[in-house]
Design a protein around this motif. Structure first.
Motif, mmCIF file in Angstrom:
data_model
loop_
_atom_site.group_PDB
_atom_site.id
_atom_site.type_symbol
_atom_site.label_atom_id
_atom_site.label_comp_id
_atom_site.label_asym_id
_atom_site.label_seq_id
_atom_site.Cartn_x
_atom_site.Cartn_y
_atom_site.Cartn_z
ATOM 1 N N THR A 128 -6.563 3.691 -0.500
ATOM 2 C CA THR A 128 -5.584 2.876 -1.403
ATOM 3 C C THR A 128 -6.229 2.867 -2.774
ATOM 4 O OG1 THR A 128 -5.087 1.900 0.915
ATOM 5 C CG2 THR A 128 -4.114 1.085 -1.270
ATOM 6 N N GLY A 134 -4.919 -3.893 0.666
ATOM 7 C CA GLY A 134 -3.597 -3.258 0.659
ATOM 8 C C GLY A 134 -2.413 -4.302 0.071
ATOM 9 N N VAL A 142 -0.040 6.649 -1.209
ATOM 10 C CA VAL A 142 -0.237 5.066 -1.060
ATOM 11 C C VAL A 142 -0.955 4.512 -2.047
ATOM 12 C CG1 VAL A 142 -1.755 3.665 0.447
ATOM 13 C CG2 VAL A 142 -0.340 5.640 1.494
ATOM 14 N N GLY A 143 -0.526 3.419 -2.700
ATOM 15 C CA GLY A 143 -0.978 2.795 -3.806
ATOM 16 C C GLY A 143 -0.481 3.041 -5.020
ATOM 17 N N ASP A 162 -6.552 -2.909 4.355
ATOM 18 C CA ASP A 162 -6.342 -1.415 4.913
ATOM 19 C C ASP A 162 -8.018 -1.377 5.492
ATOM 20 O OD1 ASP A 162 -3.752 -1.265 4.151
ATOM 21 O OD2 ASP A 162 -4.538 -0.134 2.443
ATOM 22 N N ASN A 183 -4.085 -4.648 -3.149
ATOM 23 C CA ASN A 183 -4.221 -3.536 -3.744
ATOM 24 C C ASN A 183 -3.529 -3.600 -5.322
ATOM 25 O OD1 ASN A 183 -5.177 -0.676 -3.953
ATOM 26 N ND2 ASN A 183 -3.143 -0.193 -4.346
#
Length: 320
Positions: free
Chosen positions: A308, A55, A267-268, A24, A59
């Motif tokens: 993230t 990511g 996100v994440g 990312d 992640n």
């Protein structure tokens, strides 16, 4: 649930994370510095800050590492490009063992470039992403190498699978090897966008849309029960701010989410849930308690805006 005791058990866990590792990239543009181009009728984006973070499966691996198990091994395939080297660097900085990530010629390293614009106000706007991904099946030589690495997981306590890309590294042959490991007794927890119903003998963790697509059931209770019939294992379906539900032995458990004030950035959040749930269950927590910890990790992450994020033990204890 005694959170300190559960974290203590996590200290001994050896974890592997298999899947589609991504990079990312965040480009912060200060639009107050922009002037119309002399060559085109456009205002360029003056980038004043550039950030990188792992990511996808990367992640998820960092979310696992944030919980401080004994080890975290990354398994996947990267491109032989500067983005792949950068991804390796940021994963190593996070403490992830990258020896199972193989750079392969002729491939892209999956990369999501996220331009962020800010003007005179404090609001930040995200432009459409610029994506690097592969649009051809994984080369057989890379697939063979990845399968070979899965033959050497005798010392792993839990395997997380992050199957994200259309042409990712979790091919049918790789999936068959994962299923074989699960059938032989390895704890495997799977997050898959389009193939969640193809992992028998594993614990699957789809979100509501993925569960609907996989089973054809609009009702989430029925979708969860359908997936448990396929896998023979418990199933967990995440429901965003509503938390999650779990199916086990024909019963449904509804676990509400932890409510945190806005703004939210989701996100994440799924990666954080996956990591906390899998490690808690590997540390002998029941399905319900593991889901509660997963919801807590997700609640920590959604408060982290334009990044993230991961959830550390300390952050989870504070929210707890």
């Amino acid at each position: 649930m005694n959170l300190s005791a559960l974290f203590q058990k996590m200290n001994t866990l050896r974890v592997a994370v298999l899947g589609d590792y991504c990079l990312d990239m965040y480009w912060h543009a200060d639009m107050t510095r922009s002037a119309i181009s002399r060559e085109t009728p456009h205002f360029p984006l003056p980038v004043v800050e550039e950030r990188f973070s792992p990511g996808g499966a990367g992640n998820a691996a960092c979310c696992v590492q944030a919980l401080r198990p004994a080890s975290v091994l990354a398994l996947g395939v990267l491109g032989q490009d500067w983005r792949g080297q950068l991804l390796l660097d940021v994963l190593k900085q996070a403490g992830v063992d990258t020896r199972g990530l193989t750079p392969w010629e002729g491939m892209f390293t999956n990369t999501y470039i996220k331009p962020l614009r800010q003007g005179t106000s404090s609001l930040v706007y995200e432009d459409p992403r610029i994506d690097f991904e592969n649009f051809a099946p994984l080369q057989q030589s890379a697939e063979d190498a990845l399968i070979q690495s899965l033959h050497h997981l005798d010392n792993i306590d839990v395997l997380l699978v992050c199957d994200q890309m259309q042409y990712g590294c979790v091919t049918p042959r790789v999936r068959d090897k994962v299923v074989q490991l699960a059938k032989e007794g390895l704890l495997v927890v799977v997050d898959s966008r389009t193939n969640i119903a193809r992992f028998p003998h594993t614990i699957v963790k789809p979100n509501d849309l993925e569960a609907q697509a996989a089973t054809g059931c609009q009702d989430m209770d029925q979708a969860a029960l359908a997936l448990t019939k396929i896998t023979g294992k418990p199933c967990v379906i995440t429901l965003g701010e509503k938390g999650c539900l779990a199916a086990k032995d024909g019963e449904i458990l509804h676990i509400p989410g932890r409510q945190v004030p806005p703004p939210h950035d989701y996100v994440g959040a799924g990666d954080a849930f996956l990591a906390a749930f899998a490690l808690a269950h590997a540390a002998e927590a029941g399905i319900s308690d593991a889901c509660i910890l997963g919801n807590t990790a997700a609640a920590v992450v959604i408060e982290k805006i334009n990044t993230t994020g991961t959830a550390s033990r300390e952050e989870m204890e504070a929210l707890w």
